[in-house]
Write an enzyme that holds these catalytic residues in place. Sequence first.
Site, short mmCIF file in Angstrom:
data_model
loop_
_atom_site.label_atom_id
_atom_site.label_comp_id
_atom_site.label_asym_id
_atom_site.label_seq_id
_atom_site.Cartn_x
_atom_site.Cartn_y
_atom_site.Cartn_z
N ASP A 36 -10.16 4.99 -2.89
CA ASP A 36 -8.74 5.51 -3.59
C ASP A 36 -9.49 5.98 -4.96
O ASP A 36 -10.82 6.08 -5.31
CB ASP A 36 -8.21 4.14 -3.93
N CYS A 61 -12.69 0.43 -15.72
CA CYS A 61 -13.47 1.71 -15.60
C CYS A 61 -12.09 2.44 -15.55
O CYS A 61 -12.03 3.44 -14.78
CB CYS A 61 -14.32 1.87 -14.49
N CYS A 107 -16.03 -0.06 -21.57
CA CYS A 107 -17.16 -0.19 -21.32
C CYS A 107 -17.90 -1.68 -21.70
O CYS A 107 -18.72 -2.14 -20.95
CB CYS A 107 -18.22 1.03 -21.53
N CYS A 162 -24.96 1.88 -15.44
CA CYS A 162 -24.05 2.84 -15.37
C CYS A 162 -24.73 4.16 -16.02
O CYS A 162 -24.91 4.40 -16.83
CB CYS A 162 -22.67 2.84 -16.08
N CYS A 188 -17.40 -4.21 -19.02
CA CYS A 188 -17.93 -3.72 -17.58
C CYS A 188 -19.13 -4.57 -17.21
O CYS A 188 -20.18 -4.70 -17.82
CB CYS A 188 -18.02 -2.28 -17.69
N GLU A 247 0.90 -1.22 0.19
CA GLU A 247 0.13 -0.06 0.01
C GLU A 247 0.75 1.27 0.13
O GLU A 247 0.42 2.25 -0.76
CB GLU A 247 -1.09 -0.13 1.25
N TYR A 263 -6.91 6.30 3.41
CA TYR A 263 -7.28 5.20 2.50
C TYR A 263 -6.20 4.11 3.13
O TYR A 263 -6.88 2.92 2.91
CB TYR A 263 -6.69 5.71 1.22
#
Length: 287
Positions: free
Chosen positions: A133, A188, A195, A204, A198, A32, A115
Site C-alpha cells: 500500500d 515514516c 525519524c 535507513c 523509527c 479495507e 492490495y
Amino acid sequence: MHRPVIDWFDEHARDLPWRRPEAGPWGVMVSEFMLQQTPVNRVLPVYEQWLARWPRPADLAAEPPGEAVRAWGRLGYPRRALRLHAAACAIQERHGGEVPDDHAELLALPGVGEYTAAAVASFAFGRRHPVLDTNVRRVFARVVGGVQYPPNATTAAERRLARELLPADEPTAARWAAATMELGALVCTARTPHCARCPVTARCAWRQAGSPAHDGPPRRGQTYAGTDRQVRGKLLAVLREATAPVPQRDLDRVWDEPVQRARALDGLVADGLVEPLADGRYRLPLT
DNA sequence: CACCCGTGGTC
DNA sequence: TGACCAAGGGT
C-alpha cells in the site's frame, strides 16, 4: 530490518477494531474497503455502525445497494459502497456467504484489487502475500531505495522487493505486512517523518543520504474545486439525506452551471449510484 | 498508463 | 490559504 520493525509493531500497534479477533474476515474486508483513500479516524464510526447493521455478508447482500450508499455517509468515493455491496452479493452467491481466503478468489470480487486481496488474505487469514500500500511503498522507498517518495505508479521493481523482503513463514509474513504499514502510517509519514522514533533509522538509506528532497517530476496533485467530482458529491449528498424520491429542481439547486450539473448527474446514473424514475424524480438505487 | 472517482484535516 | 495527503480500484 524485520526484527526491529516487528518488535516496534508489538509495542506501538494501534488498537483498531478490525484488528481484534472478533472482527473476523468480513470485518477486515469492510475495513479495507473503507480505508481505500480514507483516513482511519473518519472510518472508525462508520465501520462500527456498518458492522452492527450488517454483521455478515448475507445481511448486506439482502439490502438494496442504495442502502449501502446511504450508510457510507461522507467517507467519499461512494462507488466503493456500491462495490462492497456487490462483493457481499458475490460472496453470498459464489462462496456460500463466507469471505474466501484465496487471493485469486478475493481478487475476482468487485472492488478488490491487488492490495485489498493481499490485505484480506494476510490480515484475516494469516496468509503470506506481499502487501503493497502507499505506506509500505513509502517505507521501502526510504529505507531501501534512499529516496523520499516512491514512484507515482507501483513498479515491477517494488513488487519484486516486497516479495523478496517477505518473511518465509506465514504468521511472520502477516505480522510483517501489518508492521510495515503501521510504521508508514505512524512514523515514516509522507509530510514530516518522525525519524527519532523509527526502529530502523540507523539503517535507513534515505537518512544516511541526508534525507534528500524529492527529485524529479512533481507528484500529481488532486484538484477538486469546480470539478465534476465536487458536483457529484453535492448531488449525492441531497439524495443520501432524502427519505423520498427527489424532484429534479431540488438537485438543480446544488450547482448553477447546467451543463456540468447534467453531466455529473448522468455520470452518477451511469455508475449505478443514482436511479432515475419514470416521473422525472431520482433516488438511491433499489436494484 | 493517465485519469477519474469524495471528503475533510493539516501545515 | 491552498496545496498536499489519506490502508486503491477501474478503465
